[in-house]
Design a protein around this motif. Structure first.
Motif, PDB file in Angstrom:
ATOM      1  N   MET A 182       0.841  -1.240   0.010  1.00 16.51           N
ATOM      2  CA  MET A 182      -0.028  -0.088  -0.039  1.00 16.51           C
ATOM      3  C   MET A 182       0.915   1.204  -0.077  1.00 16.51           C
ATOM      4  SD  MET A 182      -2.785   1.260   2.664  1.00 16.51           S
ATOM      5  CE  MET A 182      -1.511   1.593   3.901  1.00 16.51           C
ATOM      6  N   GLU A 183       0.459   2.391  -0.819  1.00 13.15           N
ATOM      7  CA  GLU A 183       1.307   3.333  -0.826  1.00 13.15           C
ATOM      8  C   GLU A 183       0.932   4.485   0.380  1.00 13.15           C
ATOM      9  OE1 GLU A 183       0.792   5.374  -4.582  1.00 13.15           O
ATOM     10  OE2 GLU A 183       1.265   3.253  -5.821  1.00 13.15           O
ATOM     11  N   PRO A 184       1.857   4.929   0.805  1.00 16.01           N
ATOM     12  CA  PRO A 184       1.424   5.746   2.002  1.00 16.01           C
ATOM     13  C   PRO A 184       0.705   7.012   1.750  1.00 16.01           C
ATOM     14  CG  PRO A 184       3.820   6.418   1.006  1.00 16.01           C
ATOM     15  CD  PRO A 184       3.320   5.181   0.316  1.00 16.01           C
ATOM     16  N   ASN A 185      -0.252   7.378   2.708  1.00 22.24           N
ATOM     17  CA  ASN A 185      -1.264   8.243   2.743  1.00 22.24           C
ATOM     18  C   ASN A 185      -2.464   8.026   1.264  1.00 22.24           C
ATOM     19  OD1 ASN A 185      -0.208   9.673   4.860  1.00 22.24           O
ATOM     20  ND2 ASN A 185       1.350  10.619   3.359  1.00 22.24           N
ATOM     21  N   SER A 186      -2.501   6.742   1.133  1.00 21.46           N
ATOM     22  CA  SER A 186      -3.407   6.463  -0.092  1.00 21.46           C
ATOM     23  C   SER A 186      -4.905   6.197   0.279  1.00 21.46           C
ATOM     24  CB  SER A 186      -2.926   5.262  -0.926  1.00 21.46           C
ATOM     25  OG  SER A 186      -3.000   4.172   0.030  1.00 21.46           O
ATOM     26  N   LEU A 187      -5.027   6.002   1.711  1.00 23.65           N
ATOM     27  CA  LEU A 187      -6.283   5.805   2.184  1.00 23.65           C
ATOM     28  C   LEU A 187      -7.299   7.069   2.023  1.00 23.65           C
ATOM     29  CD1 LEU A 187      -5.657   3.241   5.162  1.00 23.65           C
ATOM     30  CD2 LEU A 187      -6.776   2.779   2.762  1.00 23.65           C
ATOM     31  N   LYS A 188      -8.664   6.936   1.652  1.00 21.71           N
ATOM     32  CA  LYS A 188      -9.439   7.911   1.530  1.00 21.71           C
ATOM     33  C   LYS A 188     -11.003   7.374   1.499  1.00 21.71           C
ATOM     34  CE  LYS A 188     -10.940  11.592  -1.651  1.00 21.71           C
ATOM     35  NZ  LYS A 188     -10.537  12.190  -2.965  1.00 21.71           N
ATOM     36  N   TRP A 189     -11.718   7.954   2.334  1.00 27.13           N
ATOM     37  CA  TRP A 189     -12.918   7.917   2.249  1.00 27.13           C
ATOM     38  C   TRP A 189     -13.587   8.047   1.054  1.00 27.13           C
ATOM     39  CZ3 TRP A 189     -13.787   4.330   5.689  1.00 27.13           C
ATOM     40  CH2 TRP A 189     -13.440   4.565   7.041  1.00 27.13           C
ATOM     41  N   VAL A 190     -14.556   7.326   0.274  1.00 29.73           N
ATOM     42  CA  VAL A 190     -15.272   7.650  -0.728  1.00 29.73           C
ATOM     43  C   VAL A 190     -16.919   7.698  -0.539  1.00 29.73           C
ATOM     44  CG1 VAL A 190     -15.978   6.780  -2.977  1.00 29.73           C
ATOM     45  CG2 VAL A 190     -13.878   6.396  -2.190  1.00 29.73           C
ATOM     46  N   GLY A 191     -17.414   8.748  -1.015  1.00 31.22           N
ATOM     47  CA  GLY A 191     -18.882   9.232  -0.732  1.00 31.22           C
ATOM     48  C   GLY A 191     -19.075   9.652   0.380  1.00 31.22           C
ATOM     49  N   SER A 192     -20.407  10.083   0.601  1.00 30.70           N
ATOM     50  CA  SER A 192     -20.861  10.708   2.130  1.00 30.70           C
ATOM     51  C   SER A 192     -20.937   9.879   3.084  1.00 30.70           C
ATOM     52  CB  SER A 192     -22.090  11.520   1.769  1.00 30.70           C
ATOM     53  OG  SER A 192     -22.941  10.253   1.276  1.00 30.70           O
ATOM     54  N   SER A 193     -21.036  10.232   4.209  1.00 27.42           N
ATOM     55  CA  SER A 193     -20.762   9.643   5.505  1.00 27.42           C
ATOM     56  C   SER A 193     -22.215   9.018   5.448  1.00 27.42           C
ATOM     57  CB  SER A 193     -20.613  10.196   6.695  1.00 27.42           C
ATOM     58  OG  SER A 193     -21.190  11.115   6.962  1.00 27.42           O
ATOM     59  N   CYS A 194     -22.639   7.786   6.263  1.00 30.18           N
ATOM     60  CA  CYS A 194     -23.743   7.218   6.304  1.00 30.18           C
ATOM     61  C   CYS A 194     -24.158   7.067   7.699  1.00 30.18           C
ATOM     62  CB  CYS A 194     -23.757   6.141   5.637  1.00 30.18           C
ATOM     63  SG  CYS A 194     -22.824   4.753   6.235  1.00 30.18           S
ATOM     64  N   GLY A 195     -23.754   7.709   8.852  1.00 21.38           N
ATOM     65  CA  GLY A 195     -24.297   7.483   9.982  1.00 21.38           C
ATOM     66  C   GLY A 195     -23.200   7.882  11.048  1.00 21.38           C
ATOM     67  N   LEU A 196     -23.722   8.101  12.366  1.00 17.75           N
ATOM     68  CA  LEU A 196     -23.123   8.714  13.529  1.00 17.75           C
ATOM     69  C   LEU A 196     -23.484   7.705  14.641  1.00 17.75           C
ATOM     70  CD1 LEU A 196     -23.297  12.558  13.143  1.00 17.75           C
ATOM     71  CD2 LEU A 196     -21.221  10.999  12.606  1.00 17.75           C
ATOM     72  N   HIS A 197     -22.588   7.446  15.640  1.00 19.49           N
ATOM     73  CA  HIS A 197     -22.837   6.592  16.673  1.00 19.49           C
ATOM     74  C   HIS A 197     -21.842   6.996  17.672  1.00 19.49           C
ATOM     75  CE1 HIS A 197     -24.506   3.371  19.299  1.00 19.49           C
ATOM     76  NE2 HIS A 197     -23.549   3.078  19.422  1.00 19.49           N
ATOM     77  N   GLY A 198     -22.084   8.033  18.896  1.00 17.54           N
ATOM     78  CA  GLY A 198     -21.161   8.112  19.777  1.00 17.54           C
ATOM     79  C   GLY A 198     -19.789   8.925  19.029  1.00 17.54           C
ATOM     80  N   PRO A 199     -18.529   8.260  19.272  1.00 16.24           N
ATOM     81  CA  PRO A 199     -17.635   8.811  18.617  1.00 16.24           C
ATOM     82  C   PRO A 199     -17.241   8.438  17.101  1.00 16.24           C
ATOM     83  CG  PRO A 199     -16.981   7.031  20.012  1.00 16.24           C
ATOM     84  CD  PRO A 199     -18.269   7.389  20.258  1.00 16.24           C
ATOM     85  N   TYR A 200     -18.051   7.459  16.626  1.00 16.84           N
ATOM     86  CA  TYR A 200     -17.849   6.792  15.290  1.00 16.84           C
ATOM     87  C   TYR A 200     -18.701   7.519  14.229  1.00 16.84           C
ATOM     88  CZ  TYR A 200     -16.708   2.960  18.676  1.00 16.84           C
ATOM     89  OH  TYR A 200     -16.240   2.437  19.576  1.00 16.84           O
ATOM     90  N   ILE A 201     -17.881   7.712  13.049  1.00 15.35           N
ATOM     91  CA  ILE A 201     -18.712   8.479  11.708  1.00 15.35           C
ATOM     92  C   ILE A 201     -18.536   6.948  10.877  1.00 15.35           C
ATOM     93  CG2 ILE A 201     -18.579   9.986  10.114  1.00 15.35           C
ATOM     94  CD1 ILE A 201     -17.017  11.743  11.776  1.00 15.35           C
TER      95      ILE A 201
END
Length: 261
Positions: free
Chosen positions: A1-20
Protein backbone atom coordinates in the motif's frame (compact mmCIF):
# COMPACT_ATOMS: atom_id res chain seq x y z
CA UNK A 1 0.00 0.00 0.00
CA UNK A 2 1.30 3.47 -0.86
CA UNK A 3 1.61 5.93 2.03
CA UNK A 4 -1.33 8.28 2.65
CA UNK A 5 -3.40 6.55 -0.03
CA UNK A 6 -6.43 5.76 2.15
CA UNK A 7 -9.42 7.99 1.50
CA UNK A 8 -13.14 7.71 2.24
CA UNK A 9 -15.34 7.63 -0.84
CA UNK A 10 -18.82 9.12 -0.89
CA UNK A 11 -20.72 10.75 1.92
CA UNK A 12 -20.85 9.43 5.48
CA UNK A 13 -23.87 7.25 6.26
CA UNK A 14 -24.29 7.48 10.03
CA UNK A 15 -23.10 8.59 13.44
CA UNK A 16 -22.91 6.68 16.72
CA UNK A 17 -21.08 8.19 19.67
CA UNK A 18 -17.47 8.82 18.58
CA UNK A 19 -17.93 6.82 15.36
CA UNK A 20 -18.60 8.14 11.83
CA UNK A 21 -19.71 5.47 9.34
CA UNK A 22 -18.85 5.38 5.64
CA UNK A 23 -19.87 3.39 2.56
CA UNK A 24 -16.55 2.96 0.74
CA UNK A 25 -12.87 3.78 0.71
CA UNK A 26 -10.14 4.13 -1.90
CA UNK A 27 -6.59 2.88 -1.72
CA UNK A 28 -3.61 2.23 -3.97
CA UNK A 29 -2.00 -1.18 -4.37
CA UNK A 30 0.91 -1.80 -6.71
CA UNK A 31 0.43 1.68 -8.15
CA UNK A 32 -3.24 1.10 -9.03
CA UNK A 33 -6.21 2.79 -7.34
CA UNK A 34 -9.09 0.62 -6.15
CA UNK A 35 -12.37 1.20 -4.31
CA UNK A 36 -13.98 -1.22 -1.86
CA UNK A 37 -17.51 -0.59 -0.59
CA UNK A 38 -19.94 -2.15 1.84
CA UNK A 39 -21.26 -5.47 0.57
CA UNK A 40 -18.18 -6.16 -1.57
CA UNK A 41 -16.57 -9.61 -1.51
CA UNK A 42 -12.84 -9.79 -2.24
CA UNK A 43 -9.89 -12.15 -1.80
CA UNK A 44 -7.56 -11.72 1.17
CA UNK A 45 -4.70 -13.49 2.93
CA UNK A 46 -4.54 -12.77 6.67
CA UNK A 47 -0.86 -13.73 6.93
CA UNK A 48 1.72 -14.45 4.21
CA UNK A 49 1.70 -18.16 5.12
CA UNK A 50 -2.12 -18.41 5.37
CA UNK A 51 -4.39 -19.71 2.59
CA UNK A 52 -6.40 -17.27 0.49
CA UNK A 53 -9.93 -16.68 1.78
CA UNK A 54 -12.83 -14.35 0.95
CA UNK A 55 -13.74 -11.24 2.94
CA UNK A 56 -17.18 -9.62 2.94
CA UNK A 57 -16.92 -5.94 3.90
CA UNK A 58 -19.74 -5.18 6.36
CA UNK A 59 -18.81 -1.98 8.23
CA UNK A 60 -16.51 1.00 7.72
CA UNK A 61 -16.01 3.68 10.33
CA UNK A 62 -13.68 6.27 11.79
CA UNK A 63 -13.08 6.75 15.49
CA UNK A 64 -13.05 10.54 15.78
CA UNK A 65 -10.90 10.78 18.91
CA UNK A 66 -8.00 8.58 17.80
CA UNK A 67 -8.60 9.08 14.03
CA UNK A 68 -8.46 5.31 13.55
CA UNK A 69 -9.91 4.10 10.22
CA UNK A 70 -11.53 0.73 10.86
CA UNK A 71 -13.36 -2.07 9.11
CA UNK A 72 -15.43 -5.10 10.05
CA UNK A 73 -15.49 -8.07 7.68
CA UNK A 74 -16.81 -11.60 7.55
CA UNK A 75 -14.29 -14.20 6.37
CA UNK A 76 -15.04 -17.33 4.33
CA UNK A 77 -12.62 -20.26 3.92
CA UNK A 78 -12.61 -23.34 1.74
CA UNK A 79 -13.49 -26.46 3.79
CA UNK A 80 -9.98 -27.88 3.36
CA UNK A 81 -8.55 -24.73 4.99
CA UNK A 82 -10.56 -25.18 8.21
CA UNK A 83 -9.51 -27.26 11.25
CA UNK A 84 -12.07 -29.95 10.39
CA UNK A 85 -11.02 -30.20 6.74
CA UNK A 86 -13.11 -31.07 3.71
CA UNK A 87 -15.50 -34.01 4.04
CA UNK A 88 -18.07 -35.72 1.85
CA UNK A 89 -20.82 -33.37 2.99
CA UNK A 90 -19.16 -30.28 1.50
CA UNK A 91 -20.20 -29.10 -1.93
CA UNK A 92 -17.85 -28.22 -4.78
CA UNK A 93 -18.66 -24.49 -4.51
CA UNK A 94 -18.97 -24.31 -0.73
CA UNK A 95 -17.11 -22.06 1.69
CA UNK A 96 -17.42 -21.89 5.49
CA UNK A 97 -17.68 -18.63 7.42
CA UNK A 98 -15.64 -17.75 10.48
CA UNK A 99 -18.11 -17.44 13.36
CA UNK A 100 -16.70 -14.10 14.58
CA UNK A 101 -16.31 -11.03 12.40
CA UNK A 102 -12.82 -9.53 12.21
CA UNK A 103 -12.14 -5.88 12.98
CA UNK A 104 -8.94 -4.51 11.46
CA UNK A 105 -7.54 -1.11 10.57
CA UNK A 106 -8.01 -0.16 6.93
CA UNK A 107 -4.27 -0.07 6.33
CA UNK A 108 -4.04 -3.71 7.47
CA UNK A 109 -7.08 -4.75 5.44
CA UNK A 110 -5.41 -3.31 2.34
CA UNK A 111 -2.28 -5.34 3.09
CA UNK A 112 -4.47 -8.44 3.32
CA UNK A 113 -5.94 -7.99 -0.18
CA UNK A 114 -4.78 -10.40 -2.87
CA UNK A 115 -4.43 -8.78 -6.34
CA UNK A 116 -3.80 -12.08 -8.13
CA UNK A 117 -6.32 -14.79 -7.36
CA UNK A 118 -6.18 -16.57 -10.73
CA UNK A 119 -5.37 -19.82 -8.95
CA UNK A 120 -8.73 -19.86 -7.15
CA UNK A 121 -10.69 -22.51 -9.04
CA UNK A 122 -13.30 -23.61 -6.45
CA UNK A 123 -16.26 -21.65 -7.83
CA UNK A 124 -19.07 -21.43 -10.33
CA UNK A 125 -18.49 -18.68 -12.87
CA UNK A 126 -21.37 -16.44 -13.87
CA UNK A 127 -21.23 -15.55 -17.54
CA UNK A 128 -21.00 -11.80 -18.28
CA UNK A 129 -23.71 -10.09 -20.31
CA UNK A 130 -23.13 -9.67 -24.04
CA UNK A 131 -21.90 -6.25 -25.31
CA UNK A 132 -25.22 -5.68 -27.09
CA UNK A 133 -27.06 -6.20 -23.80
CA UNK A 134 -24.73 -3.80 -22.00
CA UNK A 135 -25.45 -1.12 -24.62
CA UNK A 136 -29.19 -1.67 -24.12
CA UNK A 137 -28.79 -1.32 -20.35
CA UNK A 138 -27.08 2.01 -20.82
CA UNK A 139 -29.88 3.46 -22.96
CA UNK A 140 -33.09 2.32 -21.31
CA UNK A 141 -32.40 2.89 -17.62
CA UNK A 142 -32.38 -0.80 -16.68
CA UNK A 143 -28.75 -0.56 -15.55
CA UNK A 144 -29.82 1.91 -12.87
CA UNK A 145 -32.62 -0.44 -11.83
CA UNK A 146 -30.08 -3.23 -11.37
CA UNK A 147 -27.92 -1.00 -9.17
CA UNK A 148 -30.96 -0.15 -7.03
CA UNK A 149 -31.76 -3.86 -6.70
CA UNK A 150 -28.25 -4.65 -5.47
CA UNK A 151 -28.27 -1.71 -3.05
CA UNK A 152 -31.57 -2.79 -1.53
CA UNK A 153 -30.58 -6.45 -1.11
CA UNK A 154 -26.85 -6.32 -0.34
CA UNK A 155 -26.20 -3.02 1.46
CA UNK A 156 -29.30 -2.16 3.52
CA UNK A 157 -30.71 0.26 0.96
CA UNK A 158 -27.89 2.82 1.17
CA UNK A 159 -27.49 5.14 -1.81
CA UNK A 160 -24.23 4.37 -3.63
CA UNK A 161 -24.50 6.79 -6.55
CA UNK A 162 -21.56 8.87 -5.33
CA UNK A 163 -19.45 5.71 -4.95
CA UNK A 164 -20.48 4.51 -8.43
CA UNK A 165 -19.45 7.83 -9.96
CA UNK A 166 -15.96 7.64 -8.48
CA UNK A 167 -15.62 4.00 -9.53
CA UNK A 168 -16.54 5.00 -13.07
CA UNK A 169 -13.88 7.74 -13.04
CA UNK A 170 -11.27 5.15 -12.09
CA UNK A 171 -12.44 2.84 -14.85
CA UNK A 172 -12.98 0.13 -12.26
CA UNK A 173 -15.23 -2.77 -13.16
CA UNK A 174 -18.71 -1.35 -12.86
CA UNK A 175 -20.34 -3.81 -10.51
CA UNK A 176 -17.20 -4.13 -8.37
CA UNK A 177 -17.73 -7.86 -7.91
CA UNK A 178 -15.15 -10.49 -8.76
CA UNK A 179 -16.58 -12.98 -6.27
CA UNK A 180 -19.96 -13.39 -4.58
CA UNK A 181 -20.87 -15.65 -1.64
CA UNK A 182 -24.55 -16.63 -1.52
CA UNK A 183 -26.59 -18.36 1.14
CA UNK A 184 -27.37 -21.98 0.30
CA UNK A 185 -31.03 -21.22 -0.65
CA UNK A 186 -29.85 -18.36 -2.89
CA UNK A 187 -27.31 -20.64 -4.54
CA UNK A 188 -29.95 -23.30 -5.21
CA UNK A 189 -32.29 -20.71 -6.74
CA UNK A 190 -29.44 -19.36 -8.83
CA UNK A 191 -28.61 -22.82 -10.22
CA UNK A 192 -32.31 -23.38 -10.93
CA UNK A 193 -32.57 -20.12 -12.87
CA UNK A 194 -29.48 -21.02 -14.91
CA UNK A 195 -31.15 -24.23 -16.03
CA UNK A 196 -34.44 -22.52 -16.83
CA UNK A 197 -32.72 -19.80 -18.90
CA UNK A 198 -30.18 -22.04 -20.61
CA UNK A 199 -31.77 -21.62 -24.04
CA UNK A 200 -32.96 -18.04 -23.49
CA UNK A 201 -31.29 -14.69 -24.40
CA UNK A 202 -28.80 -13.46 -21.80
CA UNK A 203 -30.72 -10.18 -21.58
CA UNK A 204 -33.35 -11.96 -19.49
CA UNK A 205 -30.89 -12.12 -16.61
CA UNK A 206 -31.55 -8.45 -15.85
CA UNK A 207 -35.33 -8.86 -15.69
CA UNK A 208 -36.77 -8.03 -12.26
CA UNK A 209 -38.66 -11.32 -12.06
CA UNK A 210 -35.56 -13.37 -12.78
CA UNK A 211 -33.52 -11.39 -10.26
CA UNK A 212 -36.16 -12.08 -7.63
CA UNK A 213 -35.92 -15.80 -8.45
CA UNK A 214 -32.18 -15.76 -7.84
CA UNK A 215 -30.68 -14.74 -11.16
CA UNK A 216 -27.48 -12.68 -11.05
CA UNK A 217 -26.36 -10.35 -13.83
CA UNK A 218 -22.60 -9.91 -14.05
CA UNK A 219 -22.08 -6.58 -15.78
CA UNK A 220 -18.39 -7.08 -16.45
CA UNK A 221 -16.01 -10.04 -16.34
CA UNK A 222 -16.79 -13.42 -14.85
CA UNK A 223 -18.06 -13.29 -11.28
CA UNK A 224 -17.10 -16.26 -9.12
CA UNK A 225 -20.14 -17.72 -7.33
CA UNK A 226 -19.89 -19.67 -4.05
CA UNK A 227 -22.24 -20.42 -1.18
CA UNK A 228 -22.04 -20.71 2.59
CA UNK A 229 -24.25 -22.70 4.98
CA UNK A 230 -22.06 -23.20 8.06
CA UNK A 231 -19.61 -21.48 10.42
CA UNK A 232 -16.51 -22.57 12.33
CA UNK A 233 -14.18 -21.34 15.05
CA UNK A 234 -10.82 -20.08 13.77
CA UNK A 235 -8.39 -20.09 16.73
CA UNK A 236 -5.42 -18.97 14.62
CA UNK A 237 -7.07 -15.60 13.97
CA UNK A 238 -6.73 -14.78 17.65
CA UNK A 239 -2.96 -14.77 17.14
CA UNK A 240 -3.10 -12.28 14.27
CA UNK A 241 -1.65 -8.94 15.37
CA UNK A 242 -3.85 -7.04 12.90
CA UNK A 243 -7.08 -7.98 14.70
CA UNK A 244 -8.34 -5.05 16.80
CA UNK A 245 -10.13 -6.80 19.66
CA UNK A 246 -10.20 -3.59 21.68
CA UNK A 247 -12.70 -2.12 19.22
CA UNK A 248 -14.73 -5.33 18.99
CA UNK A 249 -15.72 -5.13 22.66
CA UNK A 250 -17.73 -1.97 22.20
CA UNK A 251 -17.90 -1.66 18.44
CA UNK A 252 -21.11 -0.38 16.82
CA UNK A 253 -23.80 -2.86 15.78
CA UNK A 254 -24.35 -3.29 12.01
CA UNK A 255 -27.95 -2.02 12.28
CA UNK A 256 -26.66 1.49 12.91
CA UNK A 257 -26.12 2.13 9.21
CA UNK A 258 -29.70 1.18 8.30
CA UNK A 259 -31.15 4.29 9.89
CA UNK A 260 -29.00 6.66 7.81
CA UNK A 261 -29.92 6.45 4.13
Amino acid sequence: MEPNSLKWVGSSCGLHGPYIFYKAFKFHRDGKPRILSLGDFFFVRCKPEDPICIAELQLLWEERTSKQLLSSSKLYFLPEDTPQGRTGIHGEHEVIAVSEKVIVRLEDLVKWTVPDFSGWTHCLKAEPLKPSVLRELGTNGRREALHRYRESTLTSGLNFKDVQRERAQLGQEEDGRKVLVLSYPQYCRFRSVLVRLREQPSSLLIDHTVLALGGIAALGGSTRILYCRDTFEHPALLQNESICDEFGEFGPPPIVIVAFR
